[in-house]
Design an enzyme around this catalytic site. Sequence first.
Site, PDB file in Angstrom:
ATOM      1  N   GLY A  13      84.365 139.611  27.653  1.00 16.82           N
ATOM      2  CA  GLY A  13      85.512 138.469  28.098  1.00 16.82           C
ATOM      3  C   GLY A  13      86.964 138.893  28.242  1.00 16.82           C
ATOM      4  O   GLY A  13      87.796 138.063  28.197  1.00 16.82           O
ATOM      5  N   SER A  14      87.091 140.230  28.721  1.00 14.70           N
ATOM      6  CA  SER A  14      88.430 140.470  28.941  1.00 14.70           C
ATOM      7  C   SER A  14      89.212 140.146  30.111  1.00 14.70           C
ATOM      8  O   SER A  14      90.155 139.631  30.192  1.00 14.70           O
ATOM      9  CB  SER A  14      88.617 142.113  28.893  1.00 14.70           C
ATOM     10  OG  SER A  14      88.108 142.760  29.976  1.00 14.70           O
ATOM     11  N   ASN A  15      88.164 139.519  31.187  1.00 14.79           N
ATOM     12  CA  ASN A  15      89.058 139.150  32.460  1.00 14.79           C
ATOM     13  C   ASN A  15      88.975 137.585  32.045  1.00 14.79           C
ATOM     14  O   ASN A  15      90.112 137.045  32.505  1.00 14.79           O
ATOM     15  CB  ASN A  15      87.980 139.317  33.576  1.00 14.79           C
ATOM     16  CG  ASN A  15      87.946 140.355  34.354  1.00 14.79           C
ATOM     17  OD1 ASN A  15      89.007 140.663  34.914  1.00 14.79           O
ATOM     18  ND2 ASN A  15      87.176 141.268  34.215  1.00 14.79           N
ATOM     19  N   MET A  91      76.489 138.126  33.816  1.00 17.09           N
ATOM     20  CA  MET A  91      75.285 139.439  34.474  1.00 17.09           C
ATOM     21  C   MET A  91      74.148 138.373  34.858  1.00 17.09           C
ATOM     22  O   MET A  91      73.108 139.130  34.837  1.00 17.09           O
ATOM     23  CB  MET A  91      75.103 140.197  33.202  1.00 17.09           C
ATOM     24  CG  MET A  91      76.245 140.841  32.899  1.00 17.09           C
ATOM     25  SD  MET A  91      77.136 141.831  34.078  1.00 17.09           S
ATOM     26  CE  MET A  91      76.170 143.090  34.189  1.00 17.09           C
ATOM     27  N   LEU A  93      72.170 136.656  38.027  1.00 17.61           N
ATOM     28  CA  LEU A  93      72.167 136.312  39.274  1.00 17.61           C
ATOM     29  C   LEU A  93      72.314 134.638  39.458  1.00 17.61           C
ATOM     30  O   LEU A  93      71.640 133.827  38.777  1.00 17.61           O
ATOM     31  CB  LEU A  93      70.709 136.431  40.265  1.00 17.61           C
ATOM     32  CG  LEU A  93      70.487 137.875  40.224  1.00 17.61           C
ATOM     33  CD1 LEU A  93      69.124 138.275  40.979  1.00 17.61           C
ATOM     34  CD2 LEU A  93      71.670 138.466  41.222  1.00 17.61           C
ATOM     35  N   ASN A 108      83.830 135.368  42.031  1.00 15.83           N
ATOM     36  CA  ASN A 108      82.984 136.594  41.066  1.00 15.83           C
ATOM     37  C   ASN A 108      84.159 137.774  41.208  1.00 15.83           C
ATOM     38  O   ASN A 108      84.786 138.000  42.117  1.00 15.83           O
ATOM     39  CB  ASN A 108      81.766 136.990  41.719  1.00 15.83           C
ATOM     40  CG  ASN A 108      81.275 138.187  40.918  1.00 15.83           C
ATOM     41  OD1 ASN A 108      81.320 138.127  39.678  1.00 15.83           O
ATOM     42  ND2 ASN A 108      80.594 138.897  41.510  1.00 15.83           N
ATOM     43  N   HIS A 110      84.224 141.964  40.580  1.00 15.06           N
ATOM     44  CA  HIS A 110      83.244 143.090  40.746  1.00 15.06           C
ATOM     45  C   HIS A 110      84.144 144.457  40.887  1.00 15.06           C
ATOM     46  O   HIS A 110      85.129 144.471  41.401  1.00 15.06           O
ATOM     47  CB  HIS A 110      82.361 142.999  42.048  1.00 15.06           C
ATOM     48  CG  HIS A 110      81.461 143.870  42.066  1.00 15.06           C
ATOM     49  ND1 HIS A 110      80.167 144.058  41.128  1.00 15.06           N
ATOM     50  CD2 HIS A 110      81.315 145.083  42.847  1.00 15.06           C
ATOM     51  CE1 HIS A 110      79.458 145.211  41.470  1.00 15.06           C
ATOM     52  NE2 HIS A 110      80.118 145.858  42.255  1.00 15.06           N
TER      53      HIS A 110
END
Length: 190
Positions: A13-15, A91, A93, A108, A110
């Site tokens: 959860g750092s983002n 994580m 789909l 998203n 990436h």
Amino acid sequence: MTLALGVLISGRGSNLEAVLAAIKAGQLDARVAVVLSNNPDAKGLDVAREYGITAIVVDPQLYPDRLRYELEVVAHLKSHQVDWVVLAGYMKLVGKTLLAAYKNRMINIHPSLLPEYKGLDAQKQALEAGATHSGCTVHIVTSKMDDGPILGQVTVPVLENDTVETLSHRILVEEHQLLPRVIQKLSMMN
Ligand code: GRF
């Protein structure tokens, strides 16, 4: 407009924290309406709660199939009146049900310069390919994994002695800047 975000996580959860910190600092005109995790042990759940955000686990194992799981996710997002969905280290789909509910309103992040190094272990893929540069990308989510229109990218160098850890860290520092910046752009367009 102040966007109401629904953030989907699976881990650290750092983002998510970078988004919450940018909001708190007045750099991002948005609010996190709800955080959802498919993983009951995700550290990001604590991050959300520290910021006073509702954080809910929707465990796919408790649903008979992906349709039922995603219907539950969508129900939470709708009940919190979410405008945009942010996949921040989610994580799983994304299936048809979730995609249809937030078509062109889901992003998203990436850890590579897409279209290169899609999927898992993008930093390791970059190292193994002998890349001299990598980076991070924020894009609109479509039915193809790590695909869809690119909203922002940052390039970082790959250094000679890089390990997966050092490269991942260099990229992550940029992710934390890029994600709030892209959301702010969206908030100015909506
Ligand atoms: C980040 O590297 C992100 O790009 C990828 O998963 C990682 C999530 O990290 N999709 P965190 O949970 O935000 O710390």
